[in-house]
Design an enzyme around this catalytic site. Structure first.
Site, PDB file in Angstrom:
ATOM      1  N   SER A   7      -7.585  -2.679  -3.929  1.00 14.88           N
ATOM      2  CA  SER A   7      -8.279  -1.386  -3.901  1.00 14.88           C
ATOM      3  C   SER A   7      -9.274  -1.268  -5.037  1.00 14.88           C
ATOM      4  CB  SER A   7      -7.283  -0.227  -4.007  1.00 14.88           C
ATOM      5  OG  SER A   7      -6.551  -0.121  -2.826  1.00 14.88           O
ATOM      6  N   ASP A  33      -2.783  -1.844  -7.589  1.00 12.77           N
ATOM      7  CA  ASP A  33      -3.429  -2.341  -6.378  1.00 12.77           C
ATOM      8  C   ASP A  33      -4.829  -2.905  -6.660  1.00 12.77           C
ATOM      9  OD1 ASP A  33      -4.500  -2.764  -3.899  1.00 12.77           O
ATOM     10  OD2 ASP A  33      -3.855  -0.849  -3.063  1.00 12.77           O
ATOM     11  N   ARG A  57       0.848  -1.199   0.000  1.00  6.44           N
ATOM     12  CA  ARG A  57       0.000   0.000   0.000  1.00  6.44           C
ATOM     13  C   ARG A  57       0.877   1.241   0.000  1.00  6.44           C
ATOM     14  NH1 ARG A  57      -5.003  -2.313   1.502  1.00  6.44           N
ATOM     15  NH2 ARG A  57      -6.063  -2.157  -0.463  1.00  6.44           N
ATOM     16  N   TYR A  94      -2.901  -0.528   7.933  1.00  2.00           N
ATOM     17  CA  TYR A  94      -4.032  -1.388   8.294  1.00  2.00           C
ATOM     18  C   TYR A  94      -4.355  -1.240   9.767  1.00  2.00           C
ATOM     19  CZ  TYR A  94      -3.343  -3.833   3.860  1.00  2.00           C
ATOM     20  OH  TYR A  94      -3.237  -4.145   2.531  1.00  2.00           O
ATOM     21  N   GLN A 150      -0.051   2.171  -6.452  1.00  2.00           N
ATOM     22  CA  GLN A 150      -1.510   2.331  -6.448  1.00  2.00           C
ATOM     23  C   GLN A 150      -2.164   1.831  -7.732  1.00  2.00           C
ATOM     24  OE1 GLN A 150      -2.193   6.399  -5.354  1.00  2.00           O
ATOM     25  NE2 GLN A 150      -2.693   5.854  -3.259  1.00  2.00           N
TER      26      GLN A 150
HETATM   27  P1  NAD Z   1      -9.096  -3.346   5.011  1.00  2.00           P
HETATM   28  O1  NAD Z   1      -9.916  -4.021   3.952  1.00  2.00           O
HETATM   29  O2  NAD Z   1      -7.912  -4.032   5.560  1.00  2.00           O
HETATM   30  O3  NAD Z   1     -10.073  -3.005   6.225  1.00  2.00           O
HETATM   31  C1  NAD Z   1     -11.222  -2.193   6.038  1.00  2.00           C
HETATM   32  C2  NAD Z   1     -11.332  -1.217   7.170  1.00  2.00           C
HETATM   33  O4  NAD Z   1     -11.719  -1.911   8.340  1.00  2.00           O
HETATM   34  C3  NAD Z   1     -10.037  -0.499   7.512  1.00  2.00           C
HETATM   35  O5  NAD Z   1     -10.241   0.888   7.381  1.00  2.00           O
HETATM   36  C4  NAD Z   1      -9.762  -0.914   8.944  1.00  2.00           C
HETATM   37  O6  NAD Z   1      -9.176   0.130   9.696  1.00  2.00           O
HETATM   38  C5  NAD Z   1     -11.162  -1.230   9.421  1.00  2.00           C
HETATM   39  N1  NAD Z   1     -11.245  -2.039  10.633  1.00  2.00           N
HETATM   40  C6  NAD Z   1     -10.487  -3.095  11.021  1.00  2.00           C
HETATM   41  N2  NAD Z   1     -10.912  -3.557  12.221  1.00  2.00           N
HETATM   42  C7  NAD Z   1     -11.947  -2.784  12.597  1.00  2.00           C
HETATM   43  C8  NAD Z   1     -12.829  -2.771  13.724  1.00  2.00           C
HETATM   44  N3  NAD Z   1     -12.686  -3.652  14.730  1.00  2.00           N
HETATM   45  N4  NAD Z   1     -13.802  -1.835  13.762  1.00  2.00           N
HETATM   46  C9  NAD Z   1     -13.927  -0.941  12.751  1.00  2.00           C
HETATM   47  N5  NAD Z   1     -13.158  -0.903  11.665  1.00  2.00           N
HETATM   48  C10 NAD Z   1     -12.176  -1.824  11.585  1.00  2.00           C
HETATM   49  O7  NAD Z   1      -8.717  -1.879   4.544  1.00  2.00           O
HETATM   50  P2  NAD Z   1      -8.274  -1.365   3.108  1.00  2.00           P
HETATM   51  O8  NAD Z   1      -9.452  -0.831   2.415  1.00  2.00           O
HETATM   52  O9  NAD Z   1      -7.499  -2.430   2.446  1.00  2.00           O
HETATM   53  O10 NAD Z   1      -7.332  -0.157   3.506  1.00  2.00           O
HETATM   54  C11 NAD Z   1      -6.306  -0.349   4.476  1.00  2.00           C
HETATM   55  C12 NAD Z   1      -5.396   0.838   4.507  1.00  2.00           C
HETATM   56  O11 NAD Z   1      -4.608   0.895   3.334  1.00  2.00           O
HETATM   57  C13 NAD Z   1      -6.083   2.161   4.592  1.00  2.00           C
HETATM   58  O12 NAD Z   1      -5.285   2.970   5.433  1.00  2.00           O
HETATM   59  C14 NAD Z   1      -6.051   2.694   3.201  1.00  2.00           C
HETATM   60  O13 NAD Z   1      -6.116   4.105   3.139  1.00  2.00           O
HETATM   61  C15 NAD Z   1      -4.694   2.219   2.808  1.00  2.00           C
HETATM   62  N6  NAD Z   1      -4.537   2.097   1.363  1.00  2.00           N
HETATM   63  C16 NAD Z   1      -3.389   2.663   0.821  1.00  2.00           C
HETATM   64  C17 NAD Z   1      -3.183   2.531  -0.531  1.00  2.00           C
HETATM   65  C18 NAD Z   1      -1.958   3.100  -1.141  1.00  2.00           C
HETATM   66  O14 NAD Z   1      -1.365   4.002  -0.591  1.00  2.00           O
HETATM   67  N7  NAD Z   1      -1.501   2.563  -2.263  1.00  2.00           N
HETATM   68  C19 NAD Z   1      -4.089   1.845  -1.325  1.00  2.00           C
HETATM   69  C20 NAD Z   1      -5.226   1.294  -0.729  1.00  2.00           C
HETATM   70  C21 NAD Z   1      -5.420   1.413   0.636  1.00  2.00           C
END
Ligand code: NAD
Length: 373
Positions: free
Chosen positions: A133, A130, A122, A226, A127
């Site tokens: 995403s 990804d 990430r 995460y 991106q």
């Molecule tokens: P994910 O699918 O791992 O999880 C979904 C969401 O669930 C997350 O926001 C997580 O904080 C939340 N979560 C976990 N346990 C929880 C709980 N007990 N109660 C409530 N919420 C809970 O998440 P994702 O969509 O894969 O994204 C993860 C991170 O990666 C984020 O910070 C996102 O901004 C980042 N991201 C970065 C890039 C990049 O820079 N290339 C791309 C995609 C995502």
């Protein structure tokens, strides 16, 4: 010599996506790739074989993969296909399968290096590759639509000659890629939206999309952007803060995940029992077990006046756009692998190193095979 790329037809039940779409093939030929595609690969999403202009269609999967340098798929290929692949070839697909240890052995037996599409780091540079995403964004968009069709009420405020209807209250739990898209769709449909996550930085993201953030006082930021798993005390604190919002919600969308763990339970059976009659929960975490105690992955259940929908493989329901974005993720990956018409992966590149499972052309002592151990 041209780089030979083979695209598989998906065989897993319920999988309608395909790893390559006609719009992206021309870009691959510009990269000096010869593309062959298994006949019928696009059939499940309505792409006829003759739409894949510039590619050669092949009926027999063993012939298709026998001399391919790179094999592209969405789901992990079956054992027969892996066995038919050329030794030392590259495989690009998602590898989230319960059968991963056996698949690792098969990859090792054929000296196949697999680039796992769910392992893209990430970081901003990655991106465009990804796939988690790109697919999560579509699933998040879809969740409020799915929920809305199970509600006995509409989402926006509506003023009619007979009187006014109040907008629905939507609560989105877990504000990663899918959750933020769910907020955006629910807002566009006119609902009043709240959001909650255990990563406090999501507060501003929710607000910028017009959702009110539910404060829980818990900060469970983990590694790599995460969340980490909550302690039992933190779970209690969150439940105390969230229950009242659950009771007020007409539609709840859950998307929470913790890497390498089953989906955390965000809604207990007790909390679900306290929800309004007619309320709907859409559990987007069903593929990893679900966020609601009542969720039955792949099913829709009705309990005590509420409906719990736990769909599996939601991106497959939007197969046209999901395939298009996935194919673009793969194109961007191939642009990293192919240099001046040659397949020249730099395994020290942090993106490729993170995605790689299996052997590469390095002295055995330097191999990092931890991912396939
Ligand atoms: P994910 O699918 O791992 O999880 C979904 C969401 O669930 C997350 O926001 C997580 O904080 C939340 N979560 C976990 N346990 C929880 C709980 N007990 N109660 C409530 N919420 C809970 O998440 P994702 O969509 O894969 O994204 C993860 C991170 O990666 C984020 O910070 C996102 O901004 C980042 N991201 C970065 C890039 C990049 O820079 N290339 C791309 C995609 C995502």
């Amino acid at each position: 010599m041209m780089i030979r790329i083979a695209v598989l037809k998906e065989r897993e039940s319920g999988e309608r996506r395909v790893a390559m779409v006609p719009a992206v093939i021309e870009r691959l030929t510009r990269l000096e790739c010869a593309v062959t595609i298994e006949a019928g690969a696009g059939a499940a999403l309505g792409i006829a074989d003759d739409a894949f202009a510039g590619a050669t269609m092949v009926d027999d999967v063993a012939t298709l993969v026998a001399d391919a340098d790179i094999v592209l798929a969405v789901q992990p290929p079956n054992p027969e296909t892996l066995a038919a692949m050329r030794e030392g070839a590259l495989l690009v697909c998602f590898t989230q399968t319960a059968d991963m240890p056996a698949m690792s052995d098969r990859l090792a037996a054929r000296q196949i290096t697999c680039l796992a599409m769910e392992r893209v780091p990430r970081i901003s540079r990655a991106q465009s590759i990804d796939a988690l995403s790109s697919q999560a964004a579509l699933a998040g968009y879809y969740a409020p639509l799915l929920g809305a069709t199970h509600l006995g009420r509409i989402l926006p405020r509506m003023t009619t000659a007979a009187g006014s209807l109040r907008p629905a209250a939507v609560l989105v739990m877990g504000l990663g890629v899918a959750g933020l898209q769910a907020i955006a769709t629910a807002r566009r449909l006119g609902a009043v939206v709240e959001g909650y996550d255990v990563r406090p930085e999501t507060r501003d993201e929710a607000a910028s999309l017009g959702a009110r953030f539910v404060e829980t006082g818990v900060d469970a930021r983990g590694e790599g952007g995460y969340a980490r798993e909550l302690t039992p005390e933190e779970k209690q604190t969150v439940a105390a803060a969230v229950t009242r919002h659950l009771q007020a919600a007409d539609l709840v969308i859950t998307t929470a995940a913790v890497p390498g763990r089953p989906a955390p339970e965000l809604i207990s059976a007790e909390q679900a029992a306290g929800m309004k009659a007619g309320a709907v929960i859409v559990d987007l975490a069903a593929d990893s077990g679900g966020n609601c105690a009542l969720s039955q992955p792949g099913e829709t259940v009705h309990r005590g006046g509420i409906t719990v929908i736990a769909p599996l493989n939601v991106p497959s329901r939007l197969a046209e756009h999901a395939s298009e974005l996935y194919a673009r993720n793969i194109l961007n990956l191939l642009e990293l692998l192919i240099v001046d018409g040659e397949l020249a992966p730099d395994w020290n590149d942090e993106v490729l190193a993170a995605m790689r499972l299996g052997p590469v052309d390095e002295p055995a002592g330097q191999r990092d095979n931890t991912a396939i151990a």
